[in-house]
Design a protein around this motif. Structure first.
Motif, mmCIF file in Angstrom:
data_model
loop_
_atom_site.group_PDB
_atom_site.id
_atom_site.type_symbol
_atom_site.label_atom_id
_atom_site.label_comp_id
_atom_site.label_asym_id
_atom_site.label_seq_id
_atom_site.Cartn_x
_atom_site.Cartn_y
_atom_site.Cartn_z
ATOM 1 N N ILE A 34 -23.909 -14.678 37.896
ATOM 2 C CA ILE A 34 -23.148 -13.631 37.216
ATOM 3 C C ILE A 34 -22.923 -12.405 38.083
ATOM 4 N N PHE A 35 -23.988 -11.851 38.668
ATOM 5 C CA PHE A 35 -23.858 -10.577 39.382
ATOM 6 C C PHE A 35 -23.063 -10.746 40.681
ATOM 7 N N LEU A 36 -23.289 -11.844 41.381
ATOM 8 C CA LEU A 36 -22.549 -12.087 42.617
ATOM 9 C C LEU A 36 -21.067 -12.291 42.325
ATOM 10 N N ALA A 37 -20.755 -13.089 41.310
ATOM 11 C CA ALA A 37 -19.362 -13.338 40.954
ATOM 12 C C ALA A 37 -18.659 -12.038 40.563
ATOM 13 N N SER A 38 -19.351 -11.190 39.809
ATOM 14 C CA SER A 38 -18.749 -9.931 39.377
ATOM 15 C C SER A 38 -18.559 -8.977 40.550
ATOM 16 N N ALA A 39 -19.531 -8.938 41.472
ATOM 17 C CA ALA A 39 -19.390 -8.088 42.652
ATOM 18 C C ALA A 39 -18.195 -8.528 43.496
ATOM 19 N N LEU A 40 -18.042 -9.839 43.692
ATOM 20 C CA LEU A 40 -16.908 -10.355 44.459
ATOM 21 C C LEU A 40 -15.588 -10.021 43.767
ATOM 22 N N ARG A 41 -15.597 -10.053 42.454
ATOM 23 C CA ARG A 41 -14.399 -9.710 41.680
ATOM 24 C C ARG A 41 -13.953 -8.292 41.988
ATOM 25 N N PHE A 42 -14.887 -7.356 42.046
ATOM 26 C CA PHE A 42 -14.516 -5.963 42.288
ATOM 27 C C PHE A 42 -14.211 -5.692 43.759
ATOM 28 N N VAL A 43 -14.838 -6.440 44.659
ATOM 29 C CA VAL A 43 -14.473 -6.319 46.073
ATOM 30 C C VAL A 43 -13.006 -6.687 46.251
ATOM 31 N N LEU A 44 -12.605 -7.796 45.659
ATOM 32 C CA LEU A 44 -11.213 -8.237 45.760
ATOM 33 C C LEU A 44 -10.274 -7.230 45.100
ATOM 34 N N ALA A 45 -10.672 -6.708 43.938
ATOM 35 C CA ALA A 45 -9.838 -5.733 43.249
ATOM 36 C C ALA A 45 -9.609 -4.499 44.124
ATOM 37 N N LEU A 46 -10.654 -4.032 44.801
ATOM 38 C CA LEU A 46 -10.521 -2.847 45.646
ATOM 39 C C LEU A 46 -9.701 -3.138 46.901
ATOM 40 N N VAL A 47 -9.819 -4.345 47.440
ATOM 41 C CA VAL A 47 -8.993 -4.726 48.590
ATOM 42 C C VAL A 47 -7.512 -4.631 48.230
ATOM 43 N N ILE A 48 -7.187 -4.928 46.971
ATOM 44 C CA ILE A 48 -5.802 -4.838 46.515
ATOM 45 C C ILE A 48 -5.410 -3.397 46.188
ATOM 46 N N LEU A 49 -6.290 -2.681 45.471
ATOM 47 C CA LEU A 49 -5.942 -1.376 44.919
ATOM 48 C C LEU A 49 -5.939 -0.243 45.950
ATOM 49 N N VAL A 50 -6.937 -0.221 46.845
ATOM 50 C CA VAL A 50 -7.083 0.921 47.755
ATOM 51 C C VAL A 50 -5.861 1.111 48.656
ATOM 52 N N PRO A 51 -5.354 0.072 49.343
ATOM 53 C CA PRO A 51 -4.157 0.289 50.170
ATOM 54 C C PRO A 51 -2.946 0.747 49.354
ATOM 55 N N ILE A 52 -2.813 0.200 48.137
ATOM 56 C CA ILE A 52 -1.653 0.558 47.314
ATOM 57 C C ILE A 52 -1.705 2.018 46.905
#
Length: 292
Positions: A34-52
């Motif tokens: 659970i915790f690893l999957a959720s952390a990876l989810r937010f890493v990916l979200a930030l990779v998308i959101l921060v540059p935009i």
């Protein structure tokens, strides 16, 4: 399209995506903790959101200390505590019982909006909330009434806590006075979400055999990060600031309807007349609110 119509559309799309997380999450946690999957989810979200956000808005906005605190608390409630309480609850109680409890989210949001935001629902809004709650209860009650799980009482209490945290998450945005774009608030919430999950996520990563994760597992993590997190957050925050809290609460009833339909299409679960009746009640409640 009017501003209200756009807000309703954004709220509806957000809840369709959140409903899809039931199917995506079920597949994802079968392959990752659970915790690893959720952390990876937010890493990916930030990779998308921060540059935009740096390209479109020049970075994050200036906020008061109180606003940072409120957004951190919002992320703690919705990104972390809701996920943890719901998944832990499902390990102790049956999915039918959990589904019935999560169906009370529209009513929970309406009550919180009334008590804390002084947003007393009108007669039409109250009728819309009632129809939506009836609809989601019908959808979940027909899944079976057997009491299952290792500790149903504790499990049901954990799921009830998840409903409370989700309701707070969906409403706290209205307490931040500074003008924030949906993109900015989504980025901030995702950043705090990663912070909450990171310590345990790193621990689980140290005990994880990543080679065992299938392509399907990685694709579901990508979907959870890009769609359930990024797009759902942006849609919700674009709508929540334009409508009363009690009205927004009704749209959370779309979540179990979305989960039901996608579970049937992807997981092959059957749909009968009781489920269709529940969906009709939910949609009627939303139409009633939309015409207010």
């Amino acid at each position: 399209m009017s501003h209200n119509a756009k807000a309703y559309l954004n709220l509806a799309l957000a809840m369709v995506l959140v409903g899809s997380s039931v199917v995506a999450g079920k597949i994802m946690v079968d392959e990752l903790p659970i915790f690893l999957a959720s952390a990876l989810r937010f890493v990916l979200a930030l990779v998308i959101l921060v540059p935009i956000i740096y390209l479109r808005e020049g970075g994050l906005p200036r906020l008061s200390g109180r606003s940072w605190f409120m957004l951190a608390g919002q992320s703690l409630c919705g990104s972390f505590l809701f996920t943890v309480f719901l998944l832990w609850g499902l390990t102790r109680t049956g999915p039918a019982s959990a589904g019935i409890i999560t169906s009370t989210t529209p009513a929970s949001m309406g009550i919180i909006a009334w008590l804390f935001f002084k947003d007393r629902p009108s007669t039409k809004t109250g009728m819309g909330i009632l129809l939506s709650v009836i609809g989601v209860l019908v959808i979940n009650l027909v899944q079976g009434g057997a009491v299952t799980g290792t500790n149903p009482v504790l499990g049901n209490l954990l799921v009830l806590g998840a409903v409370l945290f989700e309701s707070l998450f969906l409403l706290v945005r209205k307490t931040v006075p500074e003008p924030l774009s949906p993109l900015a608030v989504s980025t901030i919430i995702s950043f705090f979400g990663l912070l909450w999950f990171l310590p345990m996520g790193l621990y689980e990563a140290g005990h994880m055999h990543f080679a065992a994760i299938t392509l399907t597992g990685w694709l579901v993590v990508f979907y959870y990060g890009a769609f359930v997190t990024v797009l759902a957050y942006i849609f919700w925050f674009a709508g929540i600031t334009r409508v009363p809290a009690s009205t927004a609460g009704v749209f959370t009833a779309i979540m179990p309807v979305s989960a039901l339909i996608l579970s049937a299409l992807i997981l092959g679960e059957p749909i009968g007349w009781p489920q269709l009746t529940g969906c009709a009640c939910v949609l009627s409640g939303i139409v009633l609110i939309s015409k207010r």
